[in-house]
Write a protein that holds these residues in place. Structure first.
Motif, PDB file in Angstrom:
ATOM      1  N   ARG A 271       0.825  -1.209   0.000  1.00  0.00           N
ATOM      2  CA  ARG A 271       0.000   0.000   0.000  1.00  0.00           C
ATOM      3  C   ARG A 271       0.859   1.258   0.000  1.00  0.00           C
ATOM      4  O   ARG A 271       0.543   2.248  -0.657  1.00  0.00           O
ATOM      5  CB  ARG A 271      -0.929  -0.013   1.212  1.00  0.00           C
ATOM      6  CG  ARG A 271      -2.058  -1.040   1.101  1.00  0.00           C
ATOM      7  CD  ARG A 271      -3.098  -0.833   2.169  1.00  0.00           C
ATOM      8  NE  ARG A 271      -3.698   0.500   2.108  1.00  0.00           N
ATOM      9  CZ  ARG A 271      -4.600   0.944   2.976  1.00  0.00           C
ATOM     10  NH1 ARG A 271      -4.992   0.165   3.968  1.00  0.00           N
ATOM     11  NH2 ARG A 271      -5.096   2.155   2.866  1.00  0.00           N
ATOM     12  N   LEU A 272       1.954   1.231   0.745  1.00  0.00           N
ATOM     13  CA  LEU A 272       2.834   2.403   0.779  1.00  0.00           C
ATOM     14  C   LEU A 272       3.540   2.600  -0.557  1.00  0.00           C
ATOM     15  O   LEU A 272       3.709   3.735  -1.019  1.00  0.00           O
ATOM     16  CB  LEU A 272       3.863   2.250   1.906  1.00  0.00           C
ATOM     17  CG  LEU A 272       3.291   2.257   3.340  1.00  0.00           C
ATOM     18  CD1 LEU A 272       4.404   2.075   4.358  1.00  0.00           C
ATOM     19  CD2 LEU A 272       2.540   3.548   3.603  1.00  0.00           C
ATOM     20  N   ARG A 273       3.941   1.514  -1.193  1.00  0.00           N
ATOM     21  CA  ARG A 273       4.582   1.632  -2.514  1.00  0.00           C
ATOM     22  C   ARG A 273       3.609   2.197  -3.540  1.00  0.00           C
ATOM     23  O   ARG A 273       3.993   3.012  -4.389  1.00  0.00           O
ATOM     24  CB  ARG A 273       5.091   0.257  -2.959  1.00  0.00           C
ATOM     25  CG  ARG A 273       6.415  -0.143  -2.326  1.00  0.00           C
ATOM     26  CD  ARG A 273       6.834  -1.528  -2.746  1.00  0.00           C
ATOM     27  NE  ARG A 273       8.127  -1.884  -2.181  1.00  0.00           N
ATOM     28  CZ  ARG A 273       8.613  -3.119  -2.145  1.00  0.00           C
ATOM     29  NH1 ARG A 273       7.886  -4.122  -2.638  1.00  0.00           N
ATOM     30  NH2 ARG A 273       9.793  -3.348  -1.607  1.00  0.00           N
ATOM     31  N   ALA A 274       2.356   1.759  -3.473  1.00  0.00           N
ATOM     32  CA  ALA A 274       1.351   2.283  -4.400  1.00  0.00           C
ATOM     33  C   ALA A 274       1.157   3.779  -4.188  1.00  0.00           C
ATOM     34  O   ALA A 274       0.966   4.542  -5.144  1.00  0.00           O
ATOM     35  CB  ALA A 274       0.038   1.527  -4.221  1.00  0.00           C
ATOM     36  N   HIS A 275       1.203   4.222  -2.939  1.00  0.00           N
ATOM     37  CA  HIS A 275       1.051   5.655  -2.654  1.00  0.00           C
ATOM     38  C   HIS A 275       2.241   6.441  -3.188  1.00  0.00           C
ATOM     39  O   HIS A 275       2.074   7.494  -3.818  1.00  0.00           O
ATOM     40  CB  HIS A 275       0.927   5.860  -1.143  1.00  0.00           C
ATOM     41  CG  HIS A 275       0.683   7.287  -0.750  1.00  0.00           C
ATOM     42  ND1 HIS A 275      -0.568   7.766  -0.438  1.00  0.00           N
ATOM     43  CD2 HIS A 275       1.532   8.353  -0.641  1.00  0.00           C
ATOM     44  CE1 HIS A 275      -0.482   9.052  -0.153  1.00  0.00           C
ATOM     45  NE2 HIS A 275       0.787   9.426  -0.258  1.00  0.00           N
ATOM     46  N   VAL A 276       3.449   5.936  -2.957  1.00  0.00           N
ATOM     47  CA  VAL A 276       4.655   6.637  -3.405  1.00  0.00           C
ATOM     48  C   VAL A 276       4.732   6.667  -4.927  1.00  0.00           C
ATOM     49  O   VAL A 276       5.235   7.635  -5.516  1.00  0.00           O
ATOM     50  CB  VAL A 276       5.908   5.970  -2.795  1.00  0.00           C
ATOM     51  CG1 VAL A 276       7.182   6.569  -3.390  1.00  0.00           C
ATOM     52  CG2 VAL A 276       5.911   6.133  -1.289  1.00  0.00           C
ATOM     53  N   ALA A 277       4.243   5.612  -5.575  1.00  0.00           N
ATOM     54  CA  ALA A 277       4.315   5.549  -7.037  1.00  0.00           C
ATOM     55  C   ALA A 277       3.494   6.654  -7.691  1.00  0.00           C
ATOM     56  O   ALA A 277       3.822   7.098  -8.798  1.00  0.00           O
ATOM     57  CB  ALA A 277       3.833   4.178  -7.519  1.00  0.00           C
ATOM     58  N   ALA A 278       2.449   7.128  -7.005  1.00  0.00           N
ATOM     59  CA  ALA A 278       1.637   8.234  -7.529  1.00  0.00           C
ATOM     60  C   ALA A 278       2.319   9.547  -7.152  1.00  0.00           C
ATOM     61  O   ALA A 278       2.206  10.014  -6.016  1.00  0.00           O
ATOM     62  CB  ALA A 278       0.225   8.169  -6.962  1.00  0.00           C
ATOM     63  N   LYS A 279       3.062  10.118  -8.064  1.00  0.00           N
ATOM     64  CA  LYS A 279       3.879  11.296  -7.782  1.00  0.00           C
ATOM     65  C   LYS A 279       3.060  12.547  -7.463  1.00  0.00           C
ATOM     66  O   LYS A 279       3.623  13.564  -7.067  1.00  0.00           O
ATOM     67  CB  LYS A 279       4.796  11.575  -8.965  1.00  0.00           C
ATOM     68  CG  LYS A 279       5.765  10.439  -9.283  1.00  0.00           C
ATOM     69  CD  LYS A 279       6.677  10.145  -8.088  1.00  0.00           C
ATOM     70  CE  LYS A 279       7.667   9.033  -8.401  1.00  0.00           C
ATOM     71  NZ  LYS A 279       8.516   8.715  -7.220  1.00  0.00           N
ATOM     72  N   THR A 280       1.751  12.478  -7.639  1.00  0.00           N
ATOM     73  CA  THR A 280       0.911  13.647  -7.347  1.00  0.00           C
ATOM     74  C   THR A 280       0.387  13.639  -5.915  1.00  0.00           C
ATOM     75  O   THR A 280      -0.207  14.619  -5.469  1.00  0.00           O
ATOM     76  CB  THR A 280      -0.276  13.702  -8.321  1.00  0.00           C
ATOM     77  OG1 THR A 280      -1.038  12.485  -8.216  1.00  0.00           O
ATOM     78  CG2 THR A 280       0.212  13.862  -9.763  1.00  0.00           C
ATOM     79  N   LYS A 281       0.603  12.530  -5.195  1.00  0.00           N
ATOM     80  CA  LYS A 281       0.091  12.436  -3.835  1.00  0.00           C
ATOM     81  C   LYS A 281       1.061  13.067  -2.838  1.00  0.00           C
ATOM     82  O   LYS A 281       2.262  13.184  -3.106  1.00  0.00           O
ATOM     83  CB  LYS A 281      -0.172  10.968  -3.467  1.00  0.00           C
ATOM     84  CG  LYS A 281      -1.331  10.354  -4.242  1.00  0.00           C
ATOM     85  CD  LYS A 281      -1.628   8.947  -3.750  1.00  0.00           C
ATOM     86  CE  LYS A 281      -2.836   8.360  -4.485  1.00  0.00           C
ATOM     87  NZ  LYS A 281      -3.161   6.992  -4.010  1.00  0.00           N
TER      88      LYS A 281
END
Length: 451
Positions: A292-302
């Protein structure tokens, strides 16, 4: 009776005018009228005077207790290997074999740890060089002189009868605005306007809450502030760390889902901003958390993720072991060092001694919260470096910048037992000493035979 009622209404109106127009509104726009800075300057002068008066009182009254030093054990500098090698050379042990006298060294170290170890003292309040006119840190200093007693009494009145009600009102306003604002923003469709409004709501809420603590925050090296798509890691002293950092920028929080009031706040926050909350069962699943944390970091707009890798609160004198999970996610790490000034109030949350409500009451009845925040240059994992080495490198940088001790101990020792791996590491170090001594002894023997 009517005159008293008129006076009470007038006082209440004045009080509301101060709370709303002189504190809340300027805080929402990031403005300051300079009252807090003047208040801190007065406190500094007062505490300096109290320190001088206490020092003079000790000379006049020898019975006045002196503050305890920050450590009662004079420890030798150097590693265990260096100390053992020096001791064994001084005893001229042949062959570098095990000697029964080696046990005395470990007994000495064991007694030192029982009396004053490096772990448990990190979970108690930081020692003060002098009294800060708070009863909770008092050693009967207020009885040194009449003037000191008078100032102490005035301080009690100001903190409990003036500042405390004001801070409670500001905290209620800030938290109410957070719940209502994020809930309303959550009804908007997913677009840039919603994200912008969410950041505005979060930022204004944390600024109001900071005023509720009379917080004076000094941010350094703002050009290194965490960017979107990154991971912000910082040393952890108190839950207030979140308020301190979020005053200068918004973050995506990471944590476990709670019930009660905290659960209401979490549910409202996640409607408007992609915070990462986990169920208790998920927290035990490292793979699920990391995904879940990797998915969040992968979105550079978050928003950047805010993580405290120590996993527990330390008393702001040191930095303890960073858990490697935060450094296995990938991406850019933005280290932040946080250092509180203990003269104005103890920011450390001793969760084994105080619950959250008791801690907040103690904090709100302190003089103020004065803190320095340093943004360090972003760091990435290097070639050939694993997550543990990367975590230690980041930890060392934070400790150096914040003027904190860099300790290798795990903060989970606060409540848990020492892991077998730590014991085995000490055994391996002692074995290396013997092996090295054996090697040196064998070399000298061969040289003697050749001669």
């Amino acid at each position: 009776m009517e005159d008293l009622w008129t006076v009470a209404v007038a006082v209440f109106q004045l009080w509301m005018f101060v709370v709303v127009f002189l504190i809340t509104l300027p805080a929402m726009f990031g403005l300051s009228l300079g009252v807090t800075s003047v208040y801190i300057q007065i406190l500094v002068k007062l505490l300096e005077w109290a320190t001088i008066r206490i020092q003079r009182g000790r000379q006049e009254q020898p019975s006045v207790p002196a503050p305890l030093p920050n450590g009662i054990i004079e420890r030798a500098e150097g590693s265990m290997e260096e100390e053992m090698e020096q001791l064994r050379r001084s005893r001229s042990l042949e062959g570098g074999e095990f000697a029964l006298s080696d046990a005395l060294y470990f007994c000495k170290k064991g007694l030192e740890s029982i009396v004053d170890d490096q772990v448990t003292q990190r979970f108690s309040s930081e020692d003060l060089a002098s009294w800060n006119l708070l009863t909770r840190t008092n050693q009967n200093f207020r009885y040194i002189s009449l003037r000191l007693t008078i100032f102490w009494g005035i301080g009690v009145f100001v903190r409990y009868c003036v500042l405390f009600p004001l801070r409670i009102a500001l905290a209620i306003i800030g938290l109410s605005w957070l719940v209502i604002g994020t809930t309303l923003v959550g009804f908007l469709p997913e677009n840039s306007v919603k994200y912008w409004l969410s950041e505005v709501v979060h930022l204004t809420c944390y600024r109001i809450c900071a005023r509720a603590l009379s917080a004076t925050i000094r941010y350094h090296n703002k050009e290194n502030r965490p960017q979107k798509g990154g991971i912000c890691v910082a040393n952890h002293t108190t839950p207030i760390d979140v308020v301190i950092l979020a005053n200068d920028g918004c973050y995506a929080m990471v944590g476990q889902i709670h019930g009660g009031l905290m659960g209401v706040i979490q549910r409202s926050m996640v409607r408007s901003c992609p915070h990462v909350w986990f169920e208790r069962s998920e927290m035990k699943d490292r793979h699920a958390v990391t995904s879940r944390l990797r998915a969040h970091v992968a979105a550079k707009t978050k928003l950047p993720i805010l993580i405290f890798p120590e996993g527990t609160c330390i008393n702001n004198t040191s930095v303890m072991m960073f858990k490697k999970g935060s450094f296995e996610i990938g991406g850019t790490i933005h280290p932040v060092a946080i250092k509180y000034d203990p003269r104005f109030g103890d920011a450390f949350w001793n969760s084994s001694k105080y619950n959250m409500v008791s801690y907040l009451l103690r904090t709100m009845t302190s003089w103020a919260i004065v803190v320095n925040v340093w943004y360090l240059p972003p760091m990435t994992i290097q070639d050939g470096e694993d997550a543990v080495q990367f975590a230690n490198r980041v930890k060392s940088a934070i400790a150096c910048r914040g003027g904190l001790l860099d300790l290798a101990w795990d903060g989970s020792l606060k409540r848990g037992k020492v892991k077998d791996a730590y014991k085995e590491e000490q055994q391996k170090m002692y074995s290396r000493v013997i092996v090295r001594q054996n090697g040196i002894s064998a070399t000298h023997t061969r040289r003697d035979d050749q001669a």
